[in-house]
Design an enzyme around this catalytic site. Structure first.
Site, PDB file in Angstrom:
ATOM      1  N   LYS A   1       0.383   0.671  -0.485  1.00 36.45           N
ATOM      2  CA  LYS A   1       0.363  -0.692   0.048  1.00 36.45           C
ATOM      3  C   LYS A   1      -0.745  -0.877   1.071  1.00 36.45           C
ATOM      4  O   LYS A   1      -1.160  -2.003   1.348  1.00 36.45           O
ATOM      5  CB  LYS A   1       1.716  -1.018   0.678  1.00 36.45           C
TER       6      LYS A   1
ATOM      7  N   ASP B   1       9.882  -5.103   2.693  1.00 39.75           N
ATOM      8  CA  ASP B   1      10.923  -4.086   2.754  1.00 39.75           C
ATOM      9  C   ASP B   1      10.362  -2.838   3.418  1.00 39.75           C
ATOM     10  O   ASP B   1      10.965  -1.787   3.384  1.00 39.75           O
ATOM     11  CB  ASP B   1      11.500  -3.792   1.367  1.00 39.75           C
TER      12      ASP B   1
HETATM   13  C1  LIG Z   1       6.396   2.525  -2.395  1.00 38.91           C
HETATM   14  C2  LIG Z   1       6.413   1.332  -3.263  1.00 38.91           C
HETATM   15  N1  LIG Z   1       6.262   1.493  -4.585  1.00 38.91           N
HETATM   16  C3  LIG Z   1       6.257   0.443  -5.419  1.00 38.91           C
HETATM   17  C4  LIG Z   1       6.425  -0.840  -4.955  1.00 38.91           C
HETATM   18  C5  LIG Z   1       6.467  -1.981  -5.926  1.00 38.91           C
HETATM   19  O1  LIG Z   1       5.365  -2.820  -5.821  1.00 38.91           O
HETATM   20  P1  LIG Z   1       5.477  -4.309  -6.335  1.00 38.91           P
HETATM   21  O2  LIG Z   1       6.449  -5.024  -5.477  1.00 38.91           O
HETATM   22  O3  LIG Z   1       4.089  -4.831  -6.209  1.00 38.91           O
HETATM   23  O4  LIG Z   1       5.945  -4.250  -7.749  1.00 38.91           O
HETATM   24  C6  LIG Z   1       6.584  -1.054  -3.571  1.00 38.91           C
HETATM   25  C7  LIG Z   1       6.751  -2.401  -3.025  1.00 38.91           C
HETATM   26  O5  LIG Z   1       6.998  -2.606  -1.872  1.00 38.91           O
HETATM   27  C8  LIG Z   1       6.573   0.060  -2.707  1.00 38.91           C
HETATM   28  O6  LIG Z   1       6.715  -0.075  -1.386  1.00 38.91           O
END
Ligand SMILES: Cc1ncc(COP(=O)(O)O)c(C=O)c1O
Length: 410
Positions: free
Chosen positions: A85, A134
């Site tokens: 992120k 989150d």
């Molecule tokens: C560690 C992690 N992996 C995957 C995701 C999923 O990403 P997206 O919401 O863009 O599908 C998130 C989203 O916050 C995340 O924090």
């Protein structure tokens, strides 16, 4: 057939909208890729501390599953923020500030260095960026705000852990806890921003809010580009298992591989927690639908009930299958990676990092699904290990060791 994750509960849905022969065209490039991706890549590569994240091979686990290889893109140390992120939210903050400065100083050719040096501080310090999170996206936005010189207010919902809240506050942001689930906190951030003149930097797109999430996803796409730069040209990725929250990560990686590889692109599979499967349900409905309720899953980053409309536009045509998995399987995969159970390198992977790999294991050990996905001894699977120990306390509770202990054993 291997007996890894014997008790896994996996559901799958073959996407009837999947268009395998569709070329990456104008509709897709209006969302992701093209010159705007090149700009994102060139900017992010100049940030202090940038280096491509490791691409770790897991040949022993692959052999256990009867496939050729697994490539694990390890985002656990990206820019010291411990998740992919870092690439998205911070880049979108940069782009937003750039637009605001250019509005005030239309004659100036404003650069990254100008922002880093505080040359336009009198513009940026009056700006407050905000979002709901989150955990990981808010951390990235807060880091971006501090790096590029603006204020920041981050909303977290009721079940976000205190550890994650503290990690955001560390970058100087105000953190506000709201009632309800993630989607409620998105609405609250949006409402307050309108009242108070703040700028929303969201990782999800919705009707009337499309520009900023494109920047966020262009940042994520850097990961896929790094993978293609790293692998030898003769090595072909056959499958990619991508975890989904709102779908931004999955869409960004899919779009970048699709754009660069054309008809040589791999088979794309999206994996979600069974308690928060908005992409899976949307695929079944043939259009975006929301999943209501608590969205109670240990995979906090994936606890989203509404898809990002932009992400959906990419995924609906490109994804062959949508899967859901249970929480316990994610925990088991975290342990497999931490201990290097089958003889592979020890990897620190947080709860949301492992869903793609768990989906791959589930598919490879499920005879019908394995066949449907054409997973065999020639398959080379890519997964994105999207976070490390972003909640260190929870990580230690699950694994019995800290991230540092795992790394020192690797
Ligand atoms: C560690 C992690 N992996 C995957 C995701 C999923 O990403 P997206 O919401 O863009 O599908 C998130 C989203 O916050 C995340 O924090």
């Amino acid at each position: 057939m291997s007996n890894i994750l014997q008790n896994m509960t996996i559901h799958y849905f073959s996407n009837p909208q999947f268009r395998p022969g569709l070329a990456y065209g104008v509709d897709q490039r209006n969302i992701l890729g093209g010159q705007r991706f090149i700009d994102a890549k060139q900017t992010i590569e100049q940030w202090q501390g940038y280096s491509p994240s490791p691409l770790v091979e897991l040949p022993h686990l692959a052999r256990e599953l009867g496939i050729k290889n697994i490539l694990y893109k390890d985002e656990s140390r990206r820019f010291g923020l411990s998740s992919f992120k870092a690439l998205g939210g911070a880049y979108a903050v940069f782009r937003l500030l750039l637009r605001k400065i250019q509005y005030d100083y239309p004659q100036d050719d404003v650069s990254l260095q100008d922002l880093l040096s505080g040359k336009y501080r009198e513009v940026t310090e009056k700006i407050t960026v905000t979002c709901a999170t989150d955990g990981n996206h808010g951390r990235s936005v807060a880091w971006g705000a501090r790096t590029f010189g603006c204020k920041c207010v981050i909303y977290i919902h009721s079940t976000v852990s205190q550890g994650r809240a503290d990690a955001i506050a560390k970058y100087g942001a105000d953190v506000i806890r709201t009632q309800g689930n993630y989607d409620d906190s998105v609405r609250q951030a949006d409402h307050d921003a309108k009242q108070l003149g703040r700028f929303v930097v969201s990782d999800t797109s919705y009707e009337g809010y499309m520009d900023v999430p494109k920047d966020v996803m262009q940042g994520y796409a850097v990961m896929a580009d790094e993978v293609l730069q790293k692998i030898p040209s003769q090595q072909k990725i056959s499958h990619v298992f991508l975890q989904g929250g709102v779908g931004g990560l999955a869409a960004a990686v899919t779009a970048q591989l699709w754009e660069q590889l054309g008809d040589q692109k791999p088979i794309f599979i999206v994996v979600e927690p069974d308690q928060a499967a908005c992409l899976f349900e949307s695929a079944k409905a043939g259009q975006p639908v929301a999943v209501e309720g608590e969205l109670n899953t240990i995979m906090a980053g994936l606890a989203c009930g509404e898809v990002s409309l932009l992400a959906w536009s990419i995924l609906k045509d490109a994804v062959s299958h949508f899967l859901t998995i249970d929480d316990q399987s994610a925990v088991e995969v975290m342990k497999i990676l931490a201990t290097g159970q089958y003889g592979d390198q020890n990897i620190v992977a947080g709860e949301s990092a492992v869903a793609g790999l768990a989906g791959c294991i589930g598919a490879a050990t499920h005879p019908d699904l394995k066949k449907a996905l054409q997973l065999d001894e020639k398959s080379c699977v890519l997964v994105i290990g999207s976070e490390g120990a972003t909640d260190p306390e929870l990580y230690q509770q699950i694994i019995g060791k800290t991230a540092e202990q795992i790394w020192s054993a690797a």
